[in-house]
Design an enzyme around this catalytic site. Structure first.
Site, PDB file in Angstrom:
ATOM      1  N   GLU A1053       0.830  -1.270   0.153  1.00  0.00           N
ATOM      2  CA  GLU A1053      -0.045  -0.077   0.173  1.00  0.00           C
ATOM      3  C   GLU A1053       0.817   1.265  -0.216  1.00  0.00           C
ATOM      4  O   GLU A1053       2.088   1.277   0.571  1.00  0.00           O
ATOM      5  CB  GLU A1053      -0.934   0.044   1.228  1.00  0.00           C
ATOM      6  CG  GLU A1053      -2.235  -0.887   1.099  1.00  0.00           C
ATOM      7  CD  GLU A1053      -3.077  -0.382  -0.040  1.00  0.00           C
ATOM      8  OE1 GLU A1053      -3.324   0.966   0.077  1.00  0.00           O
ATOM      9  OE2 GLU A1053      -3.536  -1.237  -1.076  1.00  0.00           O
ATOM     10  N   SER A1071       1.161  -3.713 -11.502  1.00  0.00           N
ATOM     11  CA  SER A1071       0.782  -4.324 -10.413  1.00  0.00           C
ATOM     12  C   SER A1071       0.204  -3.495  -9.371  1.00  0.00           C
ATOM     13  O   SER A1071      -0.302  -2.288  -9.683  1.00  0.00           O
ATOM     14  CB  SER A1071       2.161  -4.475  -9.660  1.00  0.00           C
ATOM     15  OG  SER A1071       2.767  -2.986  -9.508  1.00  0.00           O
ATOM     16  N   HIS A1072      -0.396  -4.046  -8.170  1.00  0.00           N
ATOM     17  CA  HIS A1072      -1.136  -3.564  -7.308  1.00  0.00           C
ATOM     18  C   HIS A1072      -0.783  -2.092  -7.011  1.00  0.00           C
ATOM     19  O   HIS A1072      -1.463  -1.206  -7.011  1.00  0.00           O
ATOM     20  CB  HIS A1072      -1.298  -4.263  -6.149  1.00  0.00           C
ATOM     21  CG  HIS A1072      -2.016  -3.588  -4.987  1.00  0.00           C
ATOM     22  ND1 HIS A1072      -3.596  -3.533  -5.039  1.00  0.00           N
ATOM     23  CD2 HIS A1072      -1.752  -2.888  -3.698  1.00  0.00           C
ATOM     24  CE1 HIS A1072      -4.116  -2.682  -4.013  1.00  0.00           C
ATOM     25  NE2 HIS A1072      -2.893  -2.390  -3.044  1.00  0.00           N
ATOM     26  N   VAL A1073       0.644  -1.953  -6.499  1.00  0.00           N
ATOM     27  CA  VAL A1073       1.270  -0.710  -6.093  1.00  0.00           C
ATOM     28  C   VAL A1073       1.297   0.276  -7.361  1.00  0.00           C
ATOM     29  O   VAL A1073       0.860   1.548  -7.116  1.00  0.00           O
ATOM     30  CB  VAL A1073       2.694  -0.977  -5.329  1.00  0.00           C
ATOM     31  CG1 VAL A1073       3.764  -1.073  -6.471  1.00  0.00           C
ATOM     32  CG2 VAL A1073       2.894   0.290  -4.587  1.00  0.00           C
ATOM     33  N   ARG A1076      -2.412   1.654  -7.775  1.00  0.00           N
ATOM     34  CA  ARG A1076      -2.762   2.278  -6.482  1.00  0.00           C
ATOM     35  C   ARG A1076      -2.047   3.874  -6.616  1.00  0.00           C
ATOM     36  O   ARG A1076      -2.770   4.714  -6.197  1.00  0.00           O
ATOM     37  CB  ARG A1076      -1.905   1.808  -5.110  1.00  0.00           C
ATOM     38  CG  ARG A1076      -2.934   0.902  -4.217  1.00  0.00           C
ATOM     39  CD  ARG A1076      -3.742   1.543  -3.401  1.00  0.00           C
ATOM     40  NE  ARG A1076      -4.885   0.741  -2.837  1.00  0.00           N
ATOM     41  CZ  ARG A1076      -6.258   0.487  -2.998  1.00  0.00           C
ATOM     42  NH1 ARG A1076      -6.679   1.035  -3.816  1.00  0.00           N
ATOM     43  NH2 ARG A1076      -6.820  -0.115  -2.350  1.00  0.00           N
TER      44      ARG A1076
END
Length: 1469
Positions: A1053, A1071-1073, A1076
């Site tokens: 996060e 990717s998630h980050v 985000r």
């Protein structure tokens, strides 16, 4: 000199080449050549420059030109010249009228090769060539001093036309070069020269000119010689540049005068160069005759030049440098002759050993001044595959600890006394028993306890000592009651006692403040005296108890180590310090225990030996031991390691390290010779006193690896003509100080002091002695390792006479010659051939290491030596690579990769890196426009492999280094850098250094820049440097912060208050980050430039502004006031983002539903979108069948009476979580896994899955259903993973209201998986699709798997032309059997203003198989057509889905057998 006579023709060829190069007038200006000669007056008697020397000492060896008689010449024929037996040069000149163009036609008959004219024009008053501006096609300029024009092939002949339009040109001068034969043609040893002043010339070269022309065109080499002779006559003065020029022109004038008096040019040349013509003409009294005195045989010049070349490190010389080397060698020999040495004496001096055969071989092969190379065999590198992983098996981590002994309990009882400090502690063995000696301090009182489990009556015979070796009776006021005081000792009877039912005997003595250093003692049982292996027992009060941590700490000390083994080593260390013989014997005794403790046991043994090898532990303490005894103990220990090497392949990498640190050993003659040969050296060289005698006494007492360094220091000292600073420099560089020399039991106080007449004898004898020392002490010495495997010759040499070591049997054919090649070239300046030879030897050796019937140990030490030599050679090559072409640097990286693979137990990833890198190298050689992009992917993958290797070593070794270091009192700095130094000393560090050199080159060629901007947001904030983003993801920063994070995995996060993240890591753009960061308007970028990154780290706590551009980022320091004016969207850091509300979902009575029943009340957007796609996407796009377990199912299961205890436990844990006890998160996840399924759930789920055409896991047995049920629970449990919890907390989302549906799909066993963003997320370009692609399942793409995916973009108006942005560097692919996947589908995903996608887990029923990927055979990589088809299809699918929804989409899918499947889609955030 048969070798030279056999190579006569080759020598002649070399001479022709040398003369051709030598005669190039443009190679350096005459002024420069004269300047070089005139400025060397301080260097002793001067000889002419190399041009002069060559002319004066050698007769012409090129074919003579044959002049055509006048009656055969046509009116415009300038000359005919014989080039060789079949070929002739004809030159015709058409002068033209005044001011018009003069044409020169050249024709060479019967040519087979490709000819080049090396030429220029001559003008009055110029000493160098004029380069006409009017030039034939194809003409190239050579070093701005000559022109090179290719002849045109016409049948069997070659022709060329030159046009001269400059009236100042009076002649052209030239040579002809045959490129095919590497051969120069000249005119009677000189340049061809063709006059242009008249229309009728005879073909006699320069001498064919008219007298007026000749008078101004004296050959420049003769002018140079004349200038030199004038300089000699004038006393070799130092001239200014102006005077040099005047002298040069005066020399020219003198020669013109002689020519004008009627002296022919040939006579003038013969006179100046003292050739035979001059002698016959009676002109030997010319000053030029003083240039040489004796004719030096050419074969000696060849040998001397070869010796010079070897000393220089065998560099590859160009022809010009070869010529200079020949002449320098001639000068050196002439200098010896000038001293009165005869030719025969000279011959004996330089013709030693096999030098003749070496030179002869060079001449025979026509490889003058160039290194021969081994012919490497063509192999598939996967033949080197080794898949023995370094794994720690939990039940092997530690040998089960034994029940505490009574002495352990006694020690513990002392420790538990209030204020007790253990000062020193030692356990001694006698017979089968132990005695503990321990000193303590309690309330400023010092006490000594001696306790033993021996229960027979026992007397302690003891004293106190203030210095080593002293026995002094204790004062009467401190002797225990009942003791008997003697003259020099005291006798005290042990008293019996008991602890926890275990019996022991003890003596307690309270000391006074007498300043005692220790306590010597012996034991007496009846009439029997008990000693410590023949010596007195001794408790050293000054030696601190290194076991304090172990005794006091019952927590994490020793975690991640073979703790029992390390503590056993610590108990035995004092015995080990007596001598290396004791240490190696103890090590041999511990081998079985280390093996039984598994990998960490072997590591523990290595750490101990490494501490010894780096001199962190004492090598000898008051103990005399013979070298043969040390050698025998070494041999015993290394034999045990050899046996384990054979049986336990997973430990080979660590065992090699241990063996390298220990040395070879060898029972018998070789070890004893260390002691014997030093006496021979002293006797032979009359050096029996001083330092040599002190060293002899040290060697006699206890030899160690220090002796190798001392021997080398002596050799260096003698070679430097007895410069004592060189002696100390060698010692100090290898860690031996004056204090260390004095610390030996037989100290070395004196410095060496030899006489000049001892030099040759000592160098010879110490050189031989070094082989004996290395044969015992050095595990990585190449020469001794090769000699051991090849065997010492029966006749022996020097000190090795009588040492009988037979060659290893079964060596590969040609292997001895290969090793000899390595030895011959080990000091070469150009390392490439040596590196190839070392690698070829290691590859040839490999099968024997794995399966050798005999003497495997010797082969292991040979491989260690080859590896060590390779690393040294690579480090030596850095300078060579400074200006090398990319292909050469790539080749060296390939060599280092191969060497690393040969030293690694689990080398699969490294070998696939090597295959890919070699593929990139071939692409670079072929100028493939994708080579740099492809190589960059493999460079990144190699870096990942090295990082993984470093992390593995650290986790494996550092805990043992820290724990054992604490037990043994090792210096903390040595403990701290333990693993770092291991890595630094291996091929991985060398490879990393080469990659760092090459990365900027690749990025430049591939136009990649130093940055990859993932989220391009302009931000201002305070720089904060952190090691890991993961470690601070839960932190909240109260001011705008830009993190410089050394590690970002991809699933973290972004913390509150962070406006930017800069990292050297390379998380996928999708990717998630990354998602985000873009959603939160946070700058996120990868910096590839280490210098820039270091600079940013230096701005820690400073205020900076970052401005991203298309492919770069600029930054600068700003003030607080500028921050307030900043437009950074997150400048109000620390203020909470707007809270987002969730609607609590209820259980609507169904445990499972089909796709047709999917609704907003039942399932999340993920499930609904998949149901919507079914039947609406193009027919060529597959959509998997789905069912779901709707919202509220988890809560319903939790409330079921079956799970009452689980529910109560989770409620308690949630209470802790509310109090911000975040450790409860992991416990909640574990608790969820204990849920039991209601029967109705099982029934409904089975019906829905079978009704939708999906397989039911339970049909394969109850165990398969249990696997499915566990996967479902893991999806529910992921509601409480840290990343998701803190994400919801940040936006004030009520975590209790978050509901989790489960989407159930059959897994497509994918070839590839992809993620599409239908608007390019990096640029925001809505006309462009961006996608990433991985091999295998998509978890490696969306999860925290290292490496980059393949990436591409595609314009929506041109979907047939995807543009590749990057090749994949992910080392791992995930593959699975036919199975079911359970996907998280929460009501917290895809909320407006909050991207919850990717926070929760999707879990397959079966474990995925991790496969190390080989991209070199993957059609997606190697087949351009296949790649274009697949990428285009992916782009089309993304575009179709975007069209269907009417908004940008984030699409996940897979490719199976070329077909596209979409598994989910959501709005792109």
């Amino acid at each position: 000199m048969s070798g030279f006579s056999a190579a006569a023709s080759a020598a002649a060829a070399a001479e022709r080449c040398a003369l051709a190069i030598r005669a190039r007038p443009a190679a350096s200006s005459p002024a420069a050549r004269q300047k070089a000669s005139l400025r060397r007056s301080s260097a002793g008697p001067l000889r002419p420059s190399s041009t002069l020397a060559a002319a004066s000492r050698r007769g012409p060896v090129a074919s003579r030109a044959i002049t055509t008689p006048a009656d055969r010449a046509s009116t415009d024929l300038a000359g005919k010249f014989k080039l060789d037996s079949n070929s002739e040069l004809q030159v015709a000149v058409n002068p033209g009228s005044q001011g018009s163009v003069t044409e020169i036609d050249l024709e060479v008959t019967n040519t087979s090769g490709s000819l080049v004219l090396h030429w220029g024009a001559l003008c009055p008053g110029r000493r160098d060539w004029l380069l006409p501006s009017r030039r034939p096609d194809g003409t190239a300029m050579y070093k701005n001093r000559a022109l090179r024009t290719p002849f045109v092939k016409s049948g069997d002949n070659s022709t060329l036309k030159i046009e001269i339009d400059d009236p100042a040109v009076q002649a052209i001068e030239f040579l002809i070069f045959d490129e095919t034969q590497n051969k120069w043609f000249k005119n009677n040893g000189q340049n061809f020269q063709i006059q242009l002043q008249s229309s009728h010339h005879h073909g006699n070269g320069a001498s064919g000119a008219s007298s007026s022309a000749t008078s101004t065109l004296v050959p420049e080499d003769l002018v140079q010689i004349q200038a030199y002779l004038r300089w000699e006559r004038n006393g070799k003065q130092s001239y200014t540049p102006e005077q040099e020029k005047e002298e040069y022109e005066a020399a020219r004038a003198e020669l013109i005068d002689e020519l004008n008096r009627g002296v022919s040019l040939e006579k003038l040349r013969a006179k100046l160069t003292k050739s035979p013509e001059a002698t016959e003409s009676g002109e030997s009294d010319s000053p030029a005759s003083q240039i040489t005195v004796d004719k030096i045989p050419e074969e000696l010049v060849q040998v001397q030049s070869y010796i010079r070349w070897e000393k220089a490190g065998k560099p590859n010389y160009p022809p010009e440098k070869q010529l200079i080397e020949f002449e320098e060698a001639r000068k050196e020999l002439q200098a010896d002759l000038d001293k009165g040495i005869s030719i025969d004496q000279l011959r004996k001096k330089i013709l030693k050993g096999n030098i003749e055969s070496k030179v002869s071989k060079q001449l025979k092969n026509k490889t003058y001044f160039s290194v021969e190379r081994v012919q490497r065999k063509k192999r598939d590198v996967t033949q080197l595959l080794s898949k023995h992983k370094h794994t720690v098996i939990e039940d092997q981590v530690e040998v089960a600890p034994k029940d505490p002994t009574v002495l352990d309990l006694f020690t513990k009882s002392l420790q538990e006394k209030d204020g007790c400090e253990v000062l020193s502690r030692k356990i001694f063995k006698f017979g089968g028993e132990e005695i503990l000696a321990i000193s303590t301090k309690v309330l400023n009182k010092t006490k000594v306890y001696l306790a033993t489990s021996h229960m027979e009556p026992l007397i302690l015979h003891w004293s106190l000592a203030k210095k080593a070796g002293e026995w002094k009776a204790p004062p009467s006021n401190i002797v225990p009651s009942g003791s008997k005081l003697l003259d020099m000792a005291c006798e005290t009877e042990f008293t019996k006692s008991e602890l926890d039912g275990l019996h022991y005997q003890v003596v307690e003595i309270e000391l006074d403040d007498g300043g005692y250093k220790g306590m010597p003692f012996v034991l007496r049982s009846g009439e029997t005296w008990i000693k410590n292996n023949g010596s007195d027992f001794y408790l050293d009060f000054s030696a601190p108890d290194t076991r304090k941590i172990k005794l006091k700490d019952t927590g994490d000390a020793g975690k991640g180590t073979a703790k029992t083994l390390l503590e056993r080593i610590a108990d035995l260390e004092e015995d080990a310090q007596r001598s290396l013989m004791h240490r190696f014997n103890i090590a041999a005794d511990l081998v079985d225990q280390a093996r039984d403790a598994g990998l960490l046991g072997i590591v523990g043994l290595f750490v101990w030996i490494r501490f010894m090898a780096t001199r962190q532990l004492t090598w000898n303490k008051n103990y005399n031991v013979k070298p043969r005894e040390i050698s025998k103990a070494q041999d015993r220990f290394t034999d045990d390691l050899e046996n384990m090497f054979k049986t336990y392949p997973q430990y080979r990498e660590i065992l090699r390290m241990i063996m390298a640190a220990v040395g070879r050993g060898g029972e018998g003659d070789v070890g004893q010779r260390i002691r014997d040969e030093i006496l021979v050296i002293q006797r032979n060289n009359d050096c029996k006193g001083g330092m040599m005698e002190e060293w002899h006494q040290k060697l006699h007492n206890n030899t160690s690896p220090d002796d190798v360094v001392i021997c080398q220091a002596l050799i260096d000292y003698i070679k430097s003509d007895f410069d004592i600073s060189v002696y100390w420099d060698t010692l100090n560089k290898n860690g031996i100080t004056k204090e260390r020399l004095l610390s030996y039991d037989r100290a070395i106080h004196s410095e060496p002091n030899f006489r000049s007449e001892q030099k040759e004898g000592l160098l010879n004898d110490l050189g031989n002695y070094m082989r004996s020392l290395k044969a015992v002490h050095s595990g990585a010495d190449l020469e001794s390792a090769i000699a051991t495997c090849m065997g010492y010759k029966s006749e022996g040499e020097g000190f090795m006479v009588g040492v009988q070591i037979n060659p290893v049997k079964g060596l590969p054919s040609g292997f001895p010659e290969l090793l000899q090649f390595v030895l011959d070239h080990v000091e070469d300046k150009s390392t490439e051939p040596l590196l190839e030879g070392l690698l070829e030897a290691r590859v040839e050796l490999r099968p024997l290491l794995l399966d050798s019937p005999e003497r495997r140990k010797d082969l292991i030490f040979l491989d260690i030596a080859l590896d060590s030599t390779f690393r040294t050679a690579i480090e030596r090559s850095y300078e060579e690579l400074n200006d090398a072409a990319p292909e050469k640097v790539m080749y060296f990286i390939s060599l280092v990769l191969e060497n690393l693979a040969l030293s690694t137990d689990d080398n699969e990833d490294i070998l696939y890196c090597l295959k890919g890198w070699n593929q990139a190298l071939e692409m670079a050689k072929k100028k493939d426009d994708q080579w740099a992009l492809y190589a960059k992917a493999y460079l990144d993958r190699i870096r990942l492999a090295l990082a993984s290797k470093g992390e593995q070593y650290h986790n494996m070794m550092q805990p043992s280094a820290e724990y054992l270091g604490s037990l043994l009192g090792v210096d903390q700095w040595a403990v701290n850098i333990f693993t770092e130094e291991i890595i630094r000393g291996g091929s991985a560090a060398t490879l990393s250094a080469l990659l760092n050199r090459f990365d900027p080159i690749l990025r430049n060629v591939a136009n990649l820049g130093s940055w990859q901007v993932i989220s391009p947001i302009e931000v201002s904030g305070y720089v904060v440097v952190v090691d890991e983003l993961l470690a601070v993801q839960n932190k909240s920063y109260d001011k705008p912060t830009i993190l410089v994070a050394k590690s970002v995995k991809g699933e973290e996060e972004i913390p509150d208050g962070v406006v930017g993240v800069i990292t050297p890591d390379m998380p996928d753009v999708l990717s998630h980050v990354s998602v985000r960061a873009r959603n939160s308007k946070v700058l996120f970028a990868t910096c590839f430039d280490h210098t820039t990154l270091s600079e940013l780290e230096g701005y820690d706590q400073k205020l900076l502004v970052f401005k991203p551009t298309s492919g770069d980022i600029t930054y600068r320091e700003i003030t607080e006031s500028e921050l307030q004016q900043s437009s950074s969207p997150n400048v109000e850091a620390g203020h909470a983002l707007p809270s987002i509300s969730l609607v609590k979902k209820k259980f609507l009575g169904k445990y499972a539903i089909s796709a047709e029943e999917f609704s907003e009340e039942m399932v999340g957007a993920k499930s609904r979108n998949i149901a919507y796609l079914k039947g609406k996407v193009p027919s060529w796009v597959g959509v998997p069948t789905s069912v779901a377990m709707p919202f509220g199912t988890f809560e319903k299961v939790l409330s079921d009476g079956l799970n009452k205890e689980v529910a109560q436990n989770i409620d308690n844990l949630k209470s802790r979580l509310a109090q911000e006890d975040f450790s409860a998160l992991g416990e909640i996840r574990k608790a969820v896994l204990n849920l039991a399924p209601p029967m109705q759930l099982v029934k409904e789920l089975k019906e829905k899955m079978l009704g939708s055409g999906m397989p039911w896991p339970g049909d394969e047995g109850n165990q398969r259903w249990e696997q499915a049920w566990m996967a479902i629970k893991k999806v529910w449990a992921s509601k409480w993973n840290e990343r998701a919890y803190f994400s919801t907390r940040k936006v004030k989302l009520d975590h209790d209201y978050l509901s989790m549906a489960v989407l159930v799909q059959e897994i497509v066993n994918a070839d590839y998986a992809f993620v599409i963003h239908t608007t390019n997320p990096s640029s925001g370009d809505s006309s462009e699709i961006y996608a990433e692609l991985v091999k295998g399942l998509g978890e490696t793409l969306v999860g925290a798997y290292p490496g980059r995916a393949m990436s591409f973009v595609c314009k929506k108006d041109n979907l047939d032309s995807p543009k590749l942005l990057g090749y994949p560097s992910k080392p791992i692919g995930l593959f699975i059997r036919r199975s079911i996947i359970f996907r998280s589908d929460s009501n917290g995903e895809d909320l407006e203003g909050y991207a919850g996608a990717g926070l929760y887990d999707s879990v397959p029923m079966d474990e995925e198989d991790e496969v190390v990927l080989d991209y070199t055979t993957d059609p997606l990589i190697v087949d351009h057509g296949f790649r274009n088809s697949i990428l285009s299809s992916i782009a089309r699918a993304g575009h179709a889905i975007e069209e269907l929804y009417g908004s940008p989409q984030d699409v996940e899918g897979v490719v199976k057998d070329g077909k596209i499947y979409v598994v989910q889609t959501r709005p792109q955030m």
